[in-house]
Design an enzyme around this catalytic site. Structure first.
Site: not given
Length: 485
Positions: A253, A287
């Protein structure tokens, strides 16, 4: 409970001091006070941990569904019983507010709850028909082996448990390296929870160390079968190069430049509420955070007026004060990076609607408006309390702008027409799009992950089961088979 003493690595079931001779102070980002001092492990200790994990995994793979579920349940119980102290440690270590730290612990516990539902996937057998007379085909699901797990500083407990819990639930072992800045909430509290739960020694090993000591040891060691990493795209590319050469699996990720689109028929008040949360939770250091706010020209002025008014009222300061919404950035490097972005945007002539300021290690919110989607600020992952608002001339232009980035992690769209919103969402090249919500969403039972430069693989049940296990075909010939020669 005091967690400050959990400042050593956890190797083979023992709390083990680092042998490097080096230490690292773990600091409260708000006032730079020392929470604890960790002794750093060496590359040799890391190698030993992988050897230990490999041996332990062979036995753990033989555990029953009930054994694995019981361990997960007890680890969950430990986190729940120590809830208030853990929330405070997450806040102190990460600089996250009490709101953010509470969300993080709740998400961590939810991961364990979900992991308990798929412990039975291991060892499952599926029979597949054969076109060869007398042959039975069986597909077994087996543990993958040893997992190399690396987690970041921003949501350390949640993002660590996202790899550790499924690995353990599915018969694997783990060598885990949290970011040293958040070693307690990202590593040793989790180790303590599984120690409390009776997890066999060596199944989980938590290494307190840094790159200076171990280099690429978490990546290049031949033992792990999968590298699970959450962090920057630059590091993700480096991992991809190394893992590709060794044919290792990856669960990555990575970065994001997440768009939040407000269409002409949107409820502006609801959109502002969502944008405030999705932009400023944890000071923008997520994120999935909203990185670009793209607003249709018909509602642009109204949105900017209401959004900026709300931003000016956000309370900031000590993250351990329950009233605080904007706390400190994690370290001086992040502050300097944010200030450089701000100065560059000013130099580029982008209008500043709300000018924040530095107050100690807190950066109060900035809002830039009228930015071009191709500008540096619009194409940079900000990771700070900096909002960028862009005007779109049409819904199609909003889609084009949203996709005009190398990233594709999360996204969001606001509209009163849900069917239109869903069609819009399907045109966004990202792993996740949320209609009438903001971009920071996660759940342990959804397909979490990004497209393009935002990652490889998917977390969440059942997708994570595929990531952390391997299938094996066994055929059994029950009667004599005739061959052509």
């Amino acid at each position: 409970m005091s967690f400050e003493t959990l400042n050593k690595s956890f190797i083979n079931g023992k709390w083990t001091g680092g042998e490097s001779g080096r230490t690292e102070d773990i600091l409260n980002p708000y006032d730079q006070s020392v929470i604890t001092t960790a002794s750093l492990a060496t590359g040799k200790q890391l190698e030993d941990a992988f050897d230990i994990a490999q041996k332990a995994q062979k036995e753990w793979a033989k555990s029953t569904t009930e054994d694995r579920k019981a361990v997960l349940q007890k680890a969950r119980g430990y986190l729940h019983e120590n809830r208030d102290d853990i929330i405070m440690m997450i806040a102190r270590e990460t600089g996250g507010t009490i709101i953010k730290s509470t969300i993080e612990l709740e998400q961590t516990i939810a991961i364990l709850d979900e992991a308990m539902t798929y412990t039975g996937e291991l060892g499952g057998v599926k029979e597949v028909p054969s076109d060869i007379e007398g042959k039975t085909n069986k597909i077994y699901r087996l543990p993958l082996g040893v997992i190399s797990s690396i987690s970041p500083f921003n949501f350390p407990m949640n993002l660590s448990m996202r790899s550790i819990a499924p690995a353990i639930a599915l018969g694997n072992s783990v060598v885990h390296k949290p970011d040293i800045q958040t070693a307690i909430s990202g590593g040793t509290i989790i180790a303590k929870a599984f120690e409390h739960a009776g997890l066999p020694a060596g199944v989980l090993n938590v290494m307190l160390t840094d790159v200076k000591e171990i280099g690429d040891g978490m990546l290049t060691n031949p033992i792990p079968r999968l590298i699970s990493f959450t962090g920057s795209t630059a590091v993700g590319r480096h991992i991809g190069e190394i893992a590709g050469r060794a044919f290792k699996r990856m669960a990555l990720e990575l970065g994001g430049n997440n768009p939040f689109a407000v269409l002409s028929d949107a409820d502006v008040d609801r959109a502002v509420d969502a944008a405030i949360f999705g932009k400023f939770i944890h000071q923008g250091q997520i994120c999935m955070i909203i990185n670009r706010i793209i607003v249709h020209q018909d509602v642009y002025d109204e949105f900017v007026e209401k959004f900026t008014a709300r931003v000016k009222q956000l309370p900031y300061g000590d993250q351990t004060d329950p009233k605080t919404v904007v706390g400190p950035l994690i370290n001086e490097r992040q502050i300097e990076k944010a200030l450089e972005i701000i100065e560059q945007a000013k130099t580029d002539g982008i209008e500043l609607a709300v000018e924040g300021k530095r107050v100690g290690n807190v950066l109060t919110p900035y809002v830039f408006v009228g930015a071009d989607n191709n500008s540096k600020i619009a194409q940079t992952e900000l990771f700070a309390p900096i909002a960028t608002i862009i005007k779109a001339g049409s819904d199609q232009e909003a889609i084009d702008m949203a996709n005009d980035t190398e990233y594709g992690l999360s996204s969001a769209v606001f509209t009163s027409d849900l069917e239109k919103g869903e069609k819009f969402a399907l045109q966004i090249d990202s792993g996740m799009t949320h209609v009438n919500d903001q971009s920071v969403n996660d759940s342990p039972n959804i397909a979490f992950g990004g497209n393009k430069a935002s990652g490889v693989g998917r977390f969440g049940n059942p997708w994570v089961v595929e990531e952390f296990t391997v299938t094996k075909w066994i055929s059994i010939q029950k009667q004599y088979r005739k061959y052509p020669f």
